[in-house]
Design a protein around this motif. Sequence first.
Motif, PDB file in Angstrom:
ATOM      1  N   LEU A  79      30.420  18.430   5.357  1.00 10.85           N
ATOM      2  CA  LEU A  79      29.955  17.169   5.914  1.00 10.85           C
ATOM      3  C   LEU A  79      30.924  16.657   6.971  1.00 10.85           C
ATOM      4  N   ALA A  80      32.162  17.156   6.944  1.00 10.32           N
ATOM      5  CA  ALA A  80      33.172  16.767   7.931  1.00 10.32           C
ATOM      6  C   ALA A  80      34.043  17.970   8.250  1.00 10.32           C
ATOM      7  N   ILE A  81      34.404  18.092   9.523  1.00  7.88           N
ATOM      8  CA  ILE A  81      35.300  19.155   9.968  1.00  7.88           C
ATOM      9  C   ILE A  81      36.413  18.515  10.781  1.00  7.88           C
ATOM     10  N   LYS A  99      45.060  15.395  -1.685  1.00  8.17           N
ATOM     11  CA  LYS A  99      45.526  14.285  -2.532  1.00  8.17           C
ATOM     12  C   LYS A  99      44.408  13.264  -2.743  1.00  8.17           C
ATOM     13  N   ILE A 100      43.726  12.935  -1.673  1.00  5.07           N
ATOM     14  CA  ILE A 100      42.662  11.930  -1.744  1.00  5.07           C
ATOM     15  C   ILE A 100      41.420  12.504  -2.423  1.00  5.07           C
ATOM     16  N   SER A 101      41.078  13.733  -2.106  1.00  2.00           N
ATOM     17  CA  SER A 101      39.835  14.328  -2.611  1.00  2.00           C
ATOM     18  C   SER A 101      39.828  14.464  -4.124  1.00  2.00           C
ATOM     19  N   HIS A 102      41.000  14.653  -4.694  1.00  3.50           N
ATOM     20  CA  HIS A 102      41.111  14.773  -6.155  1.00  3.50           C
ATOM     21  C   HIS A 102      40.467  13.568  -6.844  1.00  3.50           C
ATOM     22  N   HIS A 103      40.702  12.389  -6.321  1.00  9.83           N
ATOM     23  CA  HIS A 103      40.187  11.165  -6.933  1.00  9.83           C
ATOM     24  C   HIS A 103      38.716  10.923  -6.612  1.00  9.83           C
ATOM     25  N   GLN A 104      38.256  11.492  -5.530  1.00 10.03           N
ATOM     26  CA  GLN A 104      36.872  11.274  -5.132  1.00 10.03           C
ATOM     27  C   GLN A 104      35.954  12.410  -5.536  1.00 10.03           C
ATOM     28  N   LYS A 105      36.522  13.423  -6.147  1.00  6.66           N
ATOM     29  CA  LYS A 105      35.743  14.593  -6.567  1.00  6.66           C
ATOM     30  C   LYS A 105      35.000  15.209  -5.383  1.00  6.66           C
ATOM     31  N   LEU A 106      35.741  15.365  -4.300  1.00  7.37           N
ATOM     32  CA  LEU A 106      35.229  16.034  -3.112  1.00  7.37           C
ATOM     33  C   LEU A 106      36.016  17.329  -2.921  1.00  7.37           C
ATOM     34  N   ARG A 107      35.346  18.345  -2.403  1.00 12.44           N
ATOM     35  CA  ARG A 107      35.994  19.645  -2.204  1.00 12.44           C
ATOM     36  C   ARG A 107      36.446  19.784  -0.755  1.00 12.44           C
ATOM     37  N   VAL A 108      37.728  20.113  -0.605  1.00  9.25           N
ATOM     38  CA  VAL A 108      38.324  20.290   0.718  1.00  9.25           C
ATOM     39  C   VAL A 108      38.807  21.725   0.822  1.00  9.25           C
ATOM     40  N   ARG A 109      38.525  22.369   1.946  1.00 10.49           N
ATOM     41  CA  ARG A 109      38.976  23.737   2.184  1.00 10.49           C
ATOM     42  C   ARG A 109      39.699  23.771   3.521  1.00 10.49           C
ATOM     43  N   ASN A 110      40.595  24.745   3.658  1.00  7.72           N
ATOM     44  CA  ASN A 110      41.242  24.917   4.955  1.00  7.72           C
ATOM     45  C   ASN A 110      41.145  26.362   5.391  1.00  7.72           C
ATOM     46  N   SER A 111      41.224  26.534   6.681  1.00  2.00           N
ATOM     47  CA  SER A 111      41.181  27.878   7.245  1.00  2.00           C
ATOM     48  C   SER A 111      42.096  27.903   8.453  1.00  2.00           C
ATOM     49  N   GLY A 125      29.169  30.689   2.348  1.00  4.14           N
ATOM     50  CA  GLY A 125      28.424  30.603   1.101  1.00  4.14           C
ATOM     51  C   GLY A 125      29.046  29.698   0.052  1.00  4.14           C
ATOM     52  N   SER A 126      30.314  29.310   0.214  1.00  2.00           N
ATOM     53  CA  SER A 126      30.909  28.411  -0.781  1.00  2.00           C
ATOM     54  C   SER A 126      30.575  26.967  -0.404  1.00  2.00           C
ATOM     55  N   LYS A 127      30.500  26.125  -1.397  1.00  2.00           N
ATOM     56  CA  LYS A 127      30.119  24.740  -1.173  1.00  2.00           C
ATOM     57  C   LYS A 127      31.362  23.850  -1.185  1.00  2.00           C
ATOM     58  N   PHE A 128      31.484  23.043  -0.141  1.00  2.00           N
ATOM     59  CA  PHE A 128      32.573  22.091  -0.028  1.00  2.00           C
ATOM     60  C   PHE A 128      32.143  21.006   0.951  1.00  2.00           C
ATOM     61  N   GLU A 129      32.825  19.883   0.900  1.00  5.49           N
ATOM     62  CA  GLU A 129      32.427  18.762   1.738  1.00  5.49           C
ATOM     63  C   GLU A 129      33.239  18.641   3.027  1.00  5.49           C
ATOM     64  N   ILE A 130      34.513  19.063   2.992  1.00  6.49           N
ATOM     65  CA  ILE A 130      35.394  18.860   4.140  1.00  6.49           C
ATOM     66  C   ILE A 130      36.131  20.156   4.469  1.00  6.49           C
ATOM     67  N   LEU A 131      36.158  20.487   5.754  1.00 12.05           N
ATOM     68  CA  LEU A 131      36.877  21.668   6.223  1.00 12.05           C
ATOM     69  C   LEU A 131      37.973  21.236   7.178  1.00 12.05           C
ATOM     70  N   ILE A 132      39.190  21.685   6.923  1.00 13.99           N
ATOM     71  CA  ILE A 132      40.319  21.466   7.817  1.00 13.99           C
ATOM     72  C   ILE A 132      40.642  22.841   8.405  1.00 13.99           C
ATOM     73  N   ALA A 133      40.632  22.967   9.726  1.00 10.94           N
ATOM     74  CA  ALA A 133      40.808  24.293  10.337  1.00 10.94           C
ATOM     75  C   ALA A 133      41.622  24.210  11.619  1.00 10.94           C
ATOM     76  N   THR A 134      42.051  25.369  12.055  1.00  9.02           N
ATOM     77  CA  THR A 134      42.724  25.505  13.336  1.00  9.02           C
ATOM     78  C   THR A 134      42.101  26.689  14.065  1.00  9.02           C
ATOM     79  N   PRO A 135      41.980  26.577  15.386  1.00 11.73           N
ATOM     80  CA  PRO A 135      41.358  27.685  16.128  1.00 11.73           C
ATOM     81  C   PRO A 135      42.186  28.961  16.068  1.00 11.73           C
TER      82      PRO A 135
END
Length: 135
Positions: A79-81, A99-111, A125-135
């Motif tokens: 839902l957010a990148i 740190k924040i997602s733990h309390h909100q039960k949101l899944r954050v992934r990084n690449s 194919g994996s489900k998560f709400e927020i992606l943190i990435a670098t080109p």
Amino acid sequence: MSFKNLGLVPELDAFFKEYGLKSATDIQKKAIPKMLKREHLVAVAPTGTGKPLAYALPVMNEVKKVEATFKARDVASPLAIIVAPTRELCSQIFNEFKKISHHQKLRVRNSSGANATNEYIKLVGSKFEILIATP
């Protein structure tokens, strides 16, 4: 100014309590309301003034608000990148969001990093709400 006066969702209160955050820094007081209104923002502040939370909190706030709409979704898409210019910054941002997602039960992934291709394959194919990435 208290974080409670900034218009953030109550689910963030547990995060504030765990980390002993009672009031927002100057950059947070200025940035959070603008971001919650979805206004464009360019902000500069010294190191250690809370810039990551100045944008992480509004992002998490908005994702939490729309999360219920997407509960039953079968599509694996965030839902957010957030795109960071370096691997180091990507890692720092990811840690703050975790740190924040733990309390909100949101899944954050990084690449990021040398094995980015393998990380992308794992994310497909994996489900998560927020992606943190670098080109």
